[in-house]
Design an enzyme around this catalytic site. Structure first.
Site, PDB file in Angstrom:
ATOM      1  N   LYS A  97       0.932  -1.011  -0.142  1.00 40.86           N
ATOM      2  CA  LYS A  97      -0.200  -0.171   0.049  1.00 40.86           C
ATOM      3  C   LYS A  97       1.030   1.055   0.259  1.00 40.86           C
ATOM      4  CE  LYS A  97      -4.171  -2.033   1.631  1.00 40.86           C
ATOM      5  NZ  LYS A  97      -3.478  -2.881   3.294  1.00 40.86           N
ATOM      6  N   ARG A  98       2.179   1.320  -0.379  1.00 48.06           N
ATOM      7  CA  ARG A  98       2.599   2.463  -0.813  1.00 48.06           C
ATOM      8  C   ARG A  98       2.073   3.621  -1.485  1.00 48.06           C
ATOM      9  NH1 ARG A  98       4.795   0.313   2.736  1.00 48.06           N
ATOM     10  NH2 ARG A  98       6.977  -0.882   1.970  1.00 48.06           N
TER      11      ARG A  98
END
Length: 291
Positions: A97-98
């Site tokens: 989930k960057r």
């Protein structure tokens, strides 16, 4: 394209994505006590889960936070797990989930699409803007990689931002979905879906039907099954002829052994039984809808 591989695997094995969100507390106590270090303990547990579910799982999602929390040993277990999935010719999703931009995002892309942490797909958060996605696109185009971009999630707080309406009464997550769909046209597979997929939390059937019609080319990663209230009936609305998405289950599969007496002795077998149950429940509903 990598999405064609995932699509074909779903056709052969069903829609289940096994979530390897492996906390130490999930591992049978006797197993924890028999290992001298965290790395070997976590990896052995994951390896058994993978081996036990390989014939019934479409892919494996490895949530990096569970491994980061255990320090260097945890990250070694994370790396070993991803490599083992690859060795078994299965598909991996690095749930990272960057959501950063520019050089920082380039380094994240390099970290998770090359080297020790290489995976087939990564999850990304676009809510800082779509320049968070751009550094990953060369890997999609040139290295057979894929993305799952957060569109609408299944957590309670999703409504704080994702459900905000614009002046035209369009919810923010619908705008994000439309942008993902448009960008994804450049990375289409032969299966009719793009290698730019979307994370689409499972809520209820009516909304799922609407979203599936709007976002025809987006392959969904669907969290929310079981623990967050999603049912097989709900999930079927997000699929098209039984494909077009994978359904993640983490604790439900990893902790299935706790439902049985002495289940800790056969945690791999229990995980497989739960994986097959989820797969068959979804398949049954999908077949009924398409009959």
């Amino acid at each position: 394209m990598i999405i064609d591989e995932l699509y074909e695997t779903v056709n052969k094995k069903g829609n289940v994505c096994v979530g390897l969100d492996t906390a130490l507390s999930y591992i049978p106590e006797s197993m924890r006590e028999s290992h001298e270090n965290v790395e070997d303990c976590i990896f052995e547990f994951n390896r058994t889960i993978i081996d036990s579910t390989l014939d019934a799982a479409a892919c494996y999602k490895v949530q990096i936070a569970y491994y980061e929390a255990l320090g260097i040993e945890g990250l070694r277990a994370y790396s070993k797990t991803l490599k083992y999935i690859k060795d078994k010719k299965a598909l991996s999703i690095a749930d990272i989930k960057r959501g950063d931009i520019a050089k920082t995002a380039e380094m994240y892309a390099k970290a998770h699409f090359e080297g020790e942490f290489e995976s087939d797909f990564v999850t990304l958060n676009p809510y800082m803007g779509f320049d968070t996605i751009e550094p990953y696109l060369p890997y999609v185009k040139n290295n057979n990689k894929g993305l799952f971009i957060l569109i609408r999630t299944s957590n309670k707080g999703a409504k704080d931002l994702q459900y905000i309406s614009t002046r035209k009464n369009t919810k923010l997550y619908n705008i994000v979905g439309k942008k993902v769909s448009s960008l994804g046209e450049k990375y289409m597979g032969n299966c009719g879906y793009s290698s730019l997929g979307g994370v689409m939390g499972c809520t209820h059937q009516e909304e799922g039907i609407k979203l599936r019609k709007k976002l025809k080319n987006i392959f969904f990663l669907i969290p929310g099954y079981g623990a967050q209230g999603g049912t097989a009936e709900d999930i079927s609305a997000y699929l098209k002829r039984g494909n077009g998405g994978v359904v993640n289950s983490s604790r439900g599969i990893l902790l299935a052994y706790k439902k049985e007496e002495d289940g800790f002795k056969k945690y791999g077998e229990c995980a497989r039984q739960e994986c097959v149950k989820i797969r068959d429940d979804i398949l049954k509903i999908s077949q009924n809808k398409n009959s």
